[in-house]
Design a protein around this motif. Structure first.
Motif, mmCIF file in Angstrom:
data_model
loop_
_atom_site.group_PDB
_atom_site.id
_atom_site.type_symbol
_atom_site.label_atom_id
_atom_site.label_comp_id
_atom_site.label_asym_id
_atom_site.label_seq_id
_atom_site.Cartn_x
_atom_site.Cartn_y
_atom_site.Cartn_z
ATOM 1 N N SER A 38 -48.623 9.763 -18.620
ATOM 2 C CA SER A 38 -47.836 10.164 -19.725
ATOM 3 C C SER A 38 -47.198 11.603 -19.486
ATOM 4 O O SER A 38 -46.036 11.709 -20.072
ATOM 5 C CB SER A 38 -49.079 10.593 -20.903
ATOM 6 N N GLU A 39 -47.714 12.604 -18.491
ATOM 7 C CA GLU A 39 -47.157 13.755 -18.259
ATOM 8 C C GLU A 39 -45.592 13.414 -17.674
ATOM 9 O O GLU A 39 -44.689 13.997 -17.875
ATOM 10 C CB GLU A 39 -47.994 14.810 -17.567
ATOM 11 N N SER A 40 -45.843 12.550 -16.737
ATOM 12 C CA SER A 40 -44.788 12.358 -15.667
ATOM 13 C C SER A 40 -43.502 11.754 -16.551
ATOM 14 O O SER A 40 -42.282 12.042 -16.139
ATOM 15 C CB SER A 40 -44.933 11.395 -14.609
ATOM 16 N N ARG A 41 -43.982 10.819 -17.701
ATOM 17 C CA ARG A 41 -42.682 10.350 -18.513
ATOM 18 C C ARG A 41 -42.265 11.062 -19.298
ATOM 19 O O ARG A 41 -41.232 11.065 -20.025
ATOM 20 C CB ARG A 41 -43.432 9.178 -19.217
ATOM 21 N N ASN A 42 -43.129 12.188 -19.631
ATOM 22 C CA ASN A 42 -42.681 13.194 -20.783
ATOM 23 C C ASN A 42 -42.034 14.520 -20.109
ATOM 24 O O ASN A 42 -41.843 15.697 -20.534
ATOM 25 C CB ASN A 42 -43.627 13.732 -21.619
ATOM 26 N N GLY A 43 -41.770 14.551 -18.655
ATOM 27 C CA GLY A 43 -40.987 15.447 -17.926
ATOM 28 C C GLY A 43 -42.188 16.677 -17.511
ATOM 29 O O GLY A 43 -41.816 17.645 -17.137
ATOM 30 N N GLY A 44 -43.470 16.336 -17.293
ATOM 31 C CA GLY A 44 -44.356 17.214 -16.731
ATOM 32 C C GLY A 44 -44.969 18.221 -17.866
ATOM 33 O O GLY A 44 -44.725 17.931 -19.134
ATOM 34 N N GLY A 45 -45.612 19.342 -17.408
ATOM 35 C CA GLY A 45 -46.174 20.213 -18.358
ATOM 36 C C GLY A 45 -47.463 19.492 -19.152
ATOM 37 O O GLY A 45 -48.224 18.896 -18.402
ATOM 38 N N GLY A 46 -47.725 20.011 -20.186
ATOM 39 C CA GLY A 46 -48.913 19.714 -21.080
ATOM 40 C C GLY A 46 -49.822 20.362 -20.861
ATOM 41 O O GLY A 46 -49.818 21.359 -20.080
ATOM 42 N N GLY A 47 -50.906 20.571 -21.754
ATOM 43 C CA GLY A 47 -51.990 21.352 -21.809
ATOM 44 C C GLY A 47 -52.997 21.030 -20.959
ATOM 45 O O GLY A 47 -52.937 20.196 -19.978
ATOM 46 N N GLY A 48 -54.379 21.445 -21.246
ATOM 47 C CA GLY A 48 -55.528 21.353 -20.561
ATOM 48 C C GLY A 48 -56.002 19.851 -20.898
ATOM 49 O O GLY A 48 -55.533 19.170 -21.688
#
Length: 58
Positions: A38-48
């Motif tokens: 999911s993070e790779s599809r949304n451009g990385g980042g994200g919380g804990g």
């Protein structure tokens, strides 16, 4: 022969703690993988990492 080994291993894991541990480890691995995809599809980042229970479960 392979079936006999598989049955022996599966029956040896009948203990409650072992079965629960295997289930939780598998579930955590699935959730971690899904979050990474999911993070790779949304451009990385994200919380804990959020657990279902809000705290580590042992």
């Amino acid at each position: 022969m392979k079936l006999l080994i598989l049955l022996t291993v599966s029956f040896s894991l009948v203990s409650c703690n072992t079965s629960i541990g295997v289930w939780r480890d598998t579930k955590a691995a699935y959730n971690w993988t899904a979050n990474k995809i999911s993070e790779s599809r949304n451009g990385g980042g994200g919380g804990g990492y959020d657990t279902e229970y809000g705290a580590p479960v042992y």
